[in-house]
Enzyme design. Structure first.
Site, PDB file in Angstrom:
ATOM      1  N   THR A  38       0.846  -1.242  -0.098  1.00  0.00           N
ATOM      2  CA  THR A  38       0.058   0.041  -0.037  1.00  0.00           C
ATOM      3  C   THR A  38       0.973   0.963   0.034  1.00  0.00           C
ATOM      4  OG1 THR A  38      -0.131  -0.011   2.498  1.00  0.00           O
ATOM      5  CG2 THR A  38      -1.803  -1.093   1.309  1.00  0.00           C
ATOM      6  N   GLY A  39       0.379   2.180  -0.511  1.00  0.00           N
ATOM      7  CA  GLY A  39       0.863   3.808  -0.680  1.00  0.00           C
ATOM      8  C   GLY A  39       2.255   3.867  -0.489  1.00  0.00           C
ATOM      9  N   ARG A  68      -7.657   6.629   4.321  1.00  0.00           N
ATOM     10  CA  ARG A  68      -8.327   6.050   5.414  1.00  0.00           C
ATOM     11  C   ARG A  68      -9.141   4.765   4.920  1.00  0.00           C
ATOM     12  NH1 ARG A  68     -11.782  10.321   9.330  1.00  0.00           N
ATOM     13  NH2 ARG A  68     -10.054  11.463  10.185  1.00  0.00           N
ATOM     14  N   VAL A  69      -9.370   4.591   3.678  1.00  0.00           N
ATOM     15  CA  VAL A  69      -9.958   3.548   3.105  1.00  0.00           C
ATOM     16  C   VAL A  69      -9.117   2.993   1.872  1.00  0.00           C
ATOM     17  CG1 VAL A  69     -11.878   2.539   2.052  1.00  0.00           C
ATOM     18  CG2 VAL A  69     -12.430   4.355   3.573  1.00  0.00           C
ATOM     19  N   LYS A 281      17.572   2.417  49.618  1.00  0.00           N
ATOM     20  CA  LYS A 281      17.908   1.058  50.110  1.00  0.00           C
ATOM     21  C   LYS A 281      16.168   0.477  50.130  1.00  0.00           C
ATOM     22  CE  LYS A 281      20.657  -2.446  50.852  1.00  0.00           C
ATOM     23  NZ  LYS A 281      21.658  -2.271  52.229  1.00  0.00           N
ATOM     24  N   HIS A 282      15.872  -0.518  49.556  1.00  0.00           N
ATOM     25  CA  HIS A 282      14.523  -1.054  49.547  1.00  0.00           C
ATOM     26  C   HIS A 282      13.569  -0.018  49.695  1.00  0.00           C
ATOM     27  CE1 HIS A 282      15.989  -5.045  50.385  1.00  0.00           C
ATOM     28  NE2 HIS A 282      16.924  -4.600  51.597  1.00  0.00           N
ATOM     29  N   ASN A 424       4.059   5.143  57.550  1.00  0.00           N
ATOM     30  CA  ASN A 424       3.958   6.519  58.165  1.00  0.00           C
ATOM     31  C   ASN A 424       5.706   6.817  58.130  1.00  0.00           C
ATOM     32  OD1 ASN A 424       1.375   6.879  58.906  1.00  0.00           O
ATOM     33  ND2 ASN A 424       1.665   5.517  60.839  1.00  0.00           N
ATOM     34  N   ARG A 444       3.054   6.332  63.993  1.00  0.00           N
ATOM     35  CA  ARG A 444       3.938   7.353  63.587  1.00  0.00           C
ATOM     36  C   ARG A 444       4.864   7.920  64.840  1.00  0.00           C
ATOM     37  NH1 ARG A 444       3.401  10.369  59.434  1.00  0.00           N
ATOM     38  NH2 ARG A 444       1.344   9.477  59.028  1.00  0.00           N
ATOM     39  N   PHE A 479      -1.080  14.204  59.126  1.00  0.00           N
ATOM     40  CA  PHE A 479      -0.992  14.779  60.344  1.00  0.00           C
ATOM     41  C   PHE A 479      -0.747  14.179  61.580  1.00  0.00           C
ATOM     42  CE2 PHE A 479      -5.603  13.609  59.595  1.00  0.00           C
ATOM     43  CZ  PHE A 479      -5.533  12.749  60.707  1.00  0.00           C
ATOM     44  N   HIS A 530       2.216   4.280  49.861  1.00  0.00           N
ATOM     45  CA  HIS A 530       2.206   2.748  50.529  1.00  0.00           C
ATOM     46  C   HIS A 530       2.860   1.947  49.314  1.00  0.00           C
ATOM     47  CE1 HIS A 530      -1.388   4.762  52.752  1.00  0.00           C
ATOM     48  NE2 HIS A 530      -0.409   4.416  53.612  1.00  0.00           N
TER      49      HIS A 530
END
Length: 530
Positions: A38-39, A68-69, A281-282, A424, A444, A479, A530
């Site tokens: 094609t093309g 497109r077609v 680390k980790h 925390n 905390r 907080f 987390h």
């Protein structure tokens, strides 16, 4: 499964990425395979001196509607979908003049690349391929008879089979290619749907999919009994997924995870303003510092917790230089990641053959929008990236005493770091360096005490009279629900606190701070991680 051989008599090639195309087309022609195209693909093949039939000659219809077609036609899809051994399919092909297509080679319009380079809405729409995915899915469904190639990396595998089997492919290869084809169209559609959701500001679309391309098949996951692989998503964010590895062993799952954590953290520090170093680390920072240069920043970061830094990841926000490289290589380090490195620094690191040196060419933007995802049982949790930056926050002094200029500078530093420590979180800082980090505790108060104890350990190693938490500031990612967590920080020697605020007991916490002459700043922004 038996390896049912299928001879290739006709191939349809339609590719946007023409890498390796001409060599592949020449090899197909040597096997006597008719080439249909094609093309621009057809023009490239013809200009190379190869015989090629335009798809419009196959269908009897011209290419129309701006391209497109062109392949959305029964003579294309019939040739791909017809079951060769089924009599009524063979009869239909004969009645309607449909020629079988035994090999389909398609790579899709560059939608992801168009989005990546900032194409406007209409340009992105025009780069959504329709005919390509339709042909790919049809050929893949009929893989018992048709081979489908969506990746130039598979050209050689097809050629090897054609050579080994006198111009035929095996069912084993066709099935493998079909599986890859469906994965490719799935990733393509995922990129389009996520782009649309972003353009329309749809925060929770009814369907959500993510797709990526394999970067690396990993030896194992977090643990040796787990399988793992690393994939590149359409989002081009400088970091571990886009880095260039100059040397060292292959990255492991944990290396990649930890390196990403380190580099995202160091990106919080504008290299035009300061040199910064993060040691991880980790997945948690164990030392972070700003300095007059990278060597200064590294030494300050290392002093926070040199024990944990052993075997860690070092991330830098500026070009790695010789001075920093010498210091970093004095202890065992798994990975160094930086935007760039001098030739002298590269030579110094090369003496440590197993040390990975990764260069990214830039830093990720901490303010950039984006999505993060994690799996839960039977589900996927998706959220926008935490792109809140302390420089943009409205900081409110809640206590009678306001922080000094030096304290405020360290408070903002500590809150940058707290954003990247597992909750925390408690982070003590002094003179633009962490001096104690408490991560990932259920309480905390425990985080505050662990961070203080780590500071005491560091003081003993550095032969200091008292830990650097004396006279430090402290940041909390969320907080204080009660005053006890903050009082533990004060006991460790903190003189100023930065925290989001928002607890029903804020007044109680503020009163406790005032009672001890402590300055407290509220950000109004929480950084749970987390």
């Amino acid at each position: 499964m038996t390896d049912q051989l299928r001879h290739v008599t006709r191939a349809l090639l339609s590719v946007s990425d023409k890498s390796g195309l001409l060599e592949f087309a020449r090899a197909l022609a040597l096997h006597g395979i008719e080439l249909v195209s094609t093309g621009g693909t057809a023009r490239a093949i013809a200009e190379a001196g190869l015989k090629v039939k335009d798809v419009s000659d196959l269908t009897g219809f011209p290419e129309m509607m701006d391209g497109r077609v062109k392949t959305l036609h029964p003579k294309v899809h019939g040739g791909l979908l017809a079951i060769r051994g089924k009599a009524d399919h063979a009869s239909a092909m004969k009645s309607h003049g449909i020629a079988q297509i035994d090999l389909l080679v398609v790579n899709l319009y560059p939608f992801e690349a168009t989005v990546d380079r900032g194409g406007d809405f209409e340009e992105c729409i025009e780069n959504i391929d329709i005919g390509g995915p339709a042909m790919i899915r049809g050929a893949a469904k009929n893989h018992n008879d048709v081979a489908v190639v969506v990746d130039a990396a598979d050209y050689q595998a097809v050629l090897d089979e054609l050579k080994a089997n006198q111009g035929a492919t095996t069912l084993h290869l066709r099935r493998r290619l079909a599986a890859k084809a469906y994965a490719r169209t799935a990733a393509y559609d995922a990129a389009i749907s996520n782009w649309f959701a972003n353009e329309l500001n749809t925060e929770a679309p009814d369907f959500r999919a993510f797709g990526g391309r394999l970067i690396q098949a990993l030896r194992y996951g977090e643990n040796p009994h787990q399988k793992a692989a690393f994939y590149l998503l359409p989002e081009r964010r400088p970091g571990v997924s886009t880095q260039r590895q100059l040397q060292g062993k292959e990255l492991s799952y944990n290396n990649i995870n930890d390196t990403d954590a380190a580099f995202e953290c160091v990106a919080e520090f504008d290299p035009k303003r300061t040199a910064a170093c993060v040691i991880v680390k980790h997945a948690n920072p164990c030392g972070v510092a700003e300095g007059s240069d990278l060597l200064d920043a590294y030494r300050k970061a290392l002093a926070c917790d040199s024990t944990s830094a052993f075997g860690g990841i070092v991330a830098l926000n500026r070009t790695l230089d010789a001075g920093a490289a010498r210091a970093i290589t004095e202890i065992f380090t798994e990975v160094i990641i930086a935007p760039d490195a001098t030739q002298e620094a590269i030579a110094i690191v090369s003496a440590k053959k197993n040390l990975r040196l990764l260069l990214t060419g830039g830093l990720p933007d901490p303010r950039a929008m984006g999505l993060t995802a994690k799996t839960v049982a039977g589900g996927l949790l998706v959220q926008s990236r935490d792109n809140a930056v302390v420089d943009d926050m409205v900081l409110k002094v809640a206590t009678k005493r306001a922080p000094t200029e030096a304290e405020m500078r360290d408070l903002m530093f500590a809150f940058r770091v707290a954003k990247h420590v597992k909750s925390n979180t408690i982070v003590y800082a002094k003179d633009l360096a962490t001096v104690g980090i408490g991560a990932g505790q259920m309480s905390r108060v425990d985080s505050a005490r662990i961070a203080a104890r780590k500071a005491e350990d560091a003081a003993r190693e550095l032969k200091l009279v008292q830990p650097l938490t004396k006279g430090s500031v402290v940041a909390s990612d969320a907080f204080f629900p009660f005053a006890d967590g903050m009082l533990a920080c004060i006991e460790a020697g903190a003189t100023a606190v930065i925290q989001p605020g928002g607890s029903v007991r804020d007044n109680e916490v503020i009163e406790a701070a005032d009672a001890h002459g402590i300055a407290m700043v509220l950000t109004g922004v929480r950084h749970f991680r987390h």
